[in-house]
Design a protein around this motif. Structure first.
Motif, PDB file in Angstrom:
ATOM      1  N   HIS A  29       0.968  -1.335   0.023  1.00  0.00           N
ATOM      2  CA  HIS A  29       0.085  -0.008   0.139  1.00  0.00           C
ATOM      3  C   HIS A  29       0.837   1.167  -0.079  1.00  0.00           C
ATOM      4  CE1 HIS A  29      -2.766   3.225   1.454  1.00  0.00           C
ATOM      5  NE2 HIS A  29      -3.864   2.333   0.860  1.00  0.00           N
ATOM      6  N   PRO A  30       0.374   2.321  -0.721  1.00  0.00           N
ATOM      7  CA  PRO A  30       1.301   3.445  -0.830  1.00  0.00           C
ATOM      8  C   PRO A  30       1.559   4.208   0.573  1.00  0.00           C
ATOM      9  CG  PRO A  30      -0.671   3.664  -2.194  1.00  0.00           C
ATOM     10  CD  PRO A  30      -0.765   2.208  -1.599  1.00  0.00           C
ATOM     11  N   LEU A  31       0.818   3.855   1.571  1.00  0.00           N
ATOM     12  CA  LEU A  31       1.271   4.405   3.086  1.00  0.00           C
ATOM     13  C   LEU A  31       2.562   3.929   3.349  1.00  0.00           C
ATOM     14  CD1 LEU A  31      -2.120   4.470   4.709  1.00  0.00           C
ATOM     15  CD2 LEU A  31      -0.728   6.408   4.131  1.00  0.00           C
ATOM     16  N   HIS A  32       3.086   2.997   2.861  1.00  0.00           N
ATOM     17  CA  HIS A  32       3.811   2.098   3.265  1.00  0.00           C
ATOM     18  C   HIS A  32       5.294   2.272   2.087  1.00  0.00           C
ATOM     19  CE1 HIS A  32       1.365   0.635   6.093  1.00  0.00           C
ATOM     20  NE2 HIS A  32       0.604  -0.232   5.182  1.00  0.00           N
ATOM     21  N   THR A  33       5.014   2.979   1.142  1.00  0.00           N
ATOM     22  CA  THR A  33       5.847   2.747   0.158  1.00  0.00           C
ATOM     23  C   THR A  33       6.177   4.197  -0.652  1.00  0.00           C
ATOM     24  OG1 THR A  33       4.151   2.200  -1.604  1.00  0.00           O
ATOM     25  CG2 THR A  33       5.461   0.478  -0.740  1.00  0.00           C
ATOM     26  N   ASP A  34       5.201   5.085  -0.432  1.00  0.00           N
ATOM     27  CA  ASP A  34       5.495   6.535  -1.395  1.00  0.00           C
ATOM     28  C   ASP A  34       5.155   7.638  -0.163  1.00  0.00           C
ATOM     29  OD1 ASP A  34       4.549   8.737  -2.692  1.00  0.00           O
ATOM     30  OD2 ASP A  34       3.441   7.291  -4.241  1.00  0.00           O
TER      31      ASP A  34
END
Length: 144
Positions: free
Chosen positions: A37-42
């Motif tokens: 999920h982008p909360l963890h990658t972006d």
């Protein structure tokens, strides 16, 4: 320390050593769980959501709680099974660079079919701030 059911004292508390969360920890948990999920990658996405950058998964924090607790060696020879985690609350975000530790208290114990069931109140702490709060129930051996 190696606790059997008879050794567990309700109210006893423990504190683990610390762990500094890294970006690599977050990336590794993404890879292992397939949760990208982008909360963890972006960083940009996480900032738009109100965080200072990517955040660690709540389940990473919960897993880390178990790992840090294991380093206390409370049940090296007595553990049978985890019976589950209850009342889990993710109270604050976990960020790369955070240094955390676990504080744990025994809150209850009971016998069950010749074994022992113990309940632990467990908190993942960043300094004096509680990040994750949970209850864990373990099945452990009785002595001989």
């Amino acid at each position: 320390m190696n606790l059997f059911y008879e050794d567990v004292e309700t109210g006893a508390n423990f504190r683990t050593g610390t762990h500094r969360i890294t970006k690599d920890d977050i990336v590794d948990f993404c890879r292992l769980t397939r949760d990208h999920h982008p909360l963890h990658t972006d960083d940009g996405y996480a900032r738009e959501a109100g965080f200072p950058g990517v955040i660690a998964h709540g389940l990473y924090g919960l897993s880390l709680m178990e790992g840090l607790k294991t380093e206390l060696h409370l049940y090296d020879e007595s553990s049978i099974a985890s019976l589950g985690w209850d009342k889990v609350r993710f109270l604050k975000p976990l960020l790369a660079g955070d240094e955390v530790h676990v504080e744990m208290d025994f809150t209850a114990k009971r016998e069950s079919k010749g074994r022992g069931v113990v309940t632990e109140a467990i908190r993942l702490m960043r300094g004096t701030e509680t990040v994750i709060d949970a209850e864990h129930v373990s099945l452990i051996r009785k002595r001989g």
